[in-house]
Design an enzyme around this catalytic site. Structure first.
Site, mmCIF file in Angstrom:
data_model
loop_
_atom_site.group_PDB
_atom_site.id
_atom_site.type_symbol
_atom_site.label_atom_id
_atom_site.label_comp_id
_atom_site.label_asym_id
_atom_site.label_seq_id
_atom_site.Cartn_x
_atom_site.Cartn_y
_atom_site.Cartn_z
ATOM 1 N N GLU A 50 3.494 -20.429 2.564
ATOM 2 C CA GLU A 50 2.722 -19.843 1.465
ATOM 3 C C GLU A 50 1.223 -20.059 1.653
ATOM 4 O OE1 GLU A 50 3.560 -17.988 -1.431
ATOM 5 O OE2 GLU A 50 5.244 -17.653 -0.080
ATOM 6 N N CYS A 207 5.128 -0.826 -1.053
ATOM 7 C CA CYS A 207 4.035 -0.598 -1.998
ATOM 8 C C CYS A 207 2.734 -1.144 -1.409
ATOM 9 C CB CYS A 207 4.352 -1.271 -3.335
ATOM 10 S SG CYS A 207 3.376 -0.638 -4.714
ATOM 11 N N CYS A 214 6.538 5.717 -1.329
ATOM 12 C CA CYS A 214 7.150 5.879 -2.649
ATOM 13 C C CYS A 214 8.559 6.480 -2.583
ATOM 14 C CB CYS A 214 6.255 6.759 -3.536
ATOM 15 S SG CYS A 214 4.627 6.017 -3.855
ATOM 16 N N CYS A 217 11.121 3.828 -2.415
ATOM 17 C CA CYS A 217 10.997 2.749 -3.388
ATOM 18 C C CYS A 217 12.091 2.816 -4.450
ATOM 19 C CB CYS A 217 9.627 2.826 -4.064
ATOM 20 S SG CYS A 217 9.381 1.571 -5.337
ATOM 21 N N CYS A 223 8.100 4.529 -12.121
ATOM 22 C CA CYS A 223 6.770 4.040 -11.753
ATOM 23 C C CYS A 223 5.735 4.986 -12.345
ATOM 24 C CB CYS A 223 6.617 3.964 -10.239
ATOM 25 S SG CYS A 223 4.952 3.484 -9.707
#
Length: 419
Positions: A50, A207, A214, A217, A223
């Site tokens: 991370e 994204c 899209c 997705c 959306c």
């Protein structure tokens, strides 16, 4: 904190199931730090990854992560390592404050484990670790401990602002609160680690900032940005001012054996704790190079006029703020020593573009570096080294190859050595 969102209750309640179904079939499941396929998660590798992944792409992080895990397989190994070795492993990854916080955080975690027998088990416990913010702490809780945790990093913010058509500037606190509230509303109580990984994958692979996929997705049906054909209008962010530019001479001061002077940067500031060539900042005015400390145009940008330079004994004059902030103590000593002994550092490459053949972009400015070379005899080397050591400056005289092999060098220095 807002409790109402522009999406319907049905869309809100089906968001996680749709995303998790997509992740099961299409997500990434082979990244070396992923813990969703193990019953005994390791928070160390999640924490390490991370930190590395902050503002850095997965493809860039992968070799660094592998090298860290080989050299520091446990948090105790990282905590016990000397900073120079950690810096060497991090060199080239950028945003070097992360490495400092990582090393400090490893020491904190090792102490906690010694006392409590385990890693922190709460969100607050992780947020107390150096360099760990709310989203990183949530990721560690969710993915590294298989507990409940919420993330709201850059990828998540992009997904959520598009899906819910959140018009607020994401740099503002009100928008941040809205996004965190939405992230908390959408994160399932069970399998929040899977959900966190799915959200990261969604932002990284579908994204994306430009040209989002899209049609692939699982959230496209509701959306709002997609419905408006305004996907790339989100997230809304105040237009950045153009980055300023800084100009420096990078001095390759060599001895008769071809060894170059390397200085360890101060802990705070740019490249904290890493090793660098001495730098001399200059100012560009009407195509000429001006010494920033004096404001006077000079033929030799590495020289400083006697009437303006001040010795360390008397201190930097109060009106020389640029000199005081742009030059480290070591660089002030070198600057004054070269000037006192009339030593001129010559350009290495006569085919310079805009006086700076090497451009290096940092977070807040573009840095143009002009390599300049000077060779000193043994007597001069001894005198200069003595002056630096008297000020307790950490230094090495190493060849370019040895420096690359043994020191933590920022990428800009590697660029200069590869000239």
């Amino acid at each position: 904190m807002p409790t109402h969102f522009s999406q319907s209750s049905s869309s809100l309640s089906t968001f996680a199931p749709r995303l998790l179904d997509w992740f099961a079939e299409n997500g990434r499941h082979d990244l070396p730090w992923q813990q969703h396929q193990t019953d005994t998660p390791n928070p160390y590798v999640v924490w390490l990854s991370e930190v590395m992944l902050q503002q850095t792409q997965v493809t860039t992080v992968l070799p660094y992560f592998a090298r860290f895990m080989e050299s520091f397989p446990s948090v105790q190994d990282l905590a016990a390592a000397e900073w120079d070795l950690v810096a060497e492993h991090w060199a080239g990854l950028g945003y070097y404050a992360r490495a400092r916080n990582l090393h400090k955080g490893a020491k904190q975690l090792a102490e906690i484990i010694d006392e409590a027998g385990d890693f922190p088990q709460t969100l607050a416990g992780w947020e107390a670790i150096s360099g760990v913010g709310p989203s990183t702490a949530g990721a560690i809780m969710a993915m590294g401990l298989h507990k409940y945790g919420v993330i709201c990093d850059g990828n998540v913010k992009r997904v959520l602002t598009r899906w819910a058509a959140i018009e607020g500037d994401i740099t503002k606190s009100d928008t941040t609160k809205t996004l965190w509230a939405l992230a908390e509303r959408l994160t399932p109580a069970d399998h929040s680690g899977l959900f966190a990984q799915a959200m990261m994958d969604m932002g990284a692979t579908l994204c994306t900032r430009s040209k989002p996929a899209c049609l692939l997705c699982p959230l496209q049906e509701d959306c709002l940005a997609h419905a408006q054909r305004r996907e790339t209008d989100y997230p809304v962010k105040a237009k950045k001012q153009p980055k300023p530019s800084k100009f420096s001479d990078a001095l390759l001061i060599e001895n008769e054996n071809g060894e170059i002077l390397w200085l360890q940067r101060p802990d705070n500031g740019i490249w904290g704790g890493l090793w660098s060539l001495p730098l001399q900042f200059v100012e560009k005015v009407d195509g000429k190079a001006n010494n920033k400390a004096t404001g006077k145009t000079t033929a030799n940008k590495s020289a400083m006029s006697d009437d303006k330079s001040s010795s360390l004994a008397s201190g930097v004059r109060s009106n020389e703020k640029v000199y005081e902030t742009e030059f480290t103590t070591a660089e002030q000593i070198i600057h004054e020593w070269l000037d006192k002994h009339n030593v001129i550092a010559a350009p290495i490459n006569q085919t310079l573009i805009d006086d700076a053949p090497i451009k290096h972009s940092l977070t807040h400015f573009h840095w143009y570096l002009t390599p300049r070379s000077v060779t000193l005899d043994n007597k001069q080397i001894t005198a200069l080294s003595t002056a630096l050591q008297a000020a307790e400056i950490n230094l090495h005289w190493l060849t370019a190859d040895d420096a690359r092999a043994t020191l933590g060098l920022p990428r800009a220095m590697v660029k200069i050595l590869e000239r």
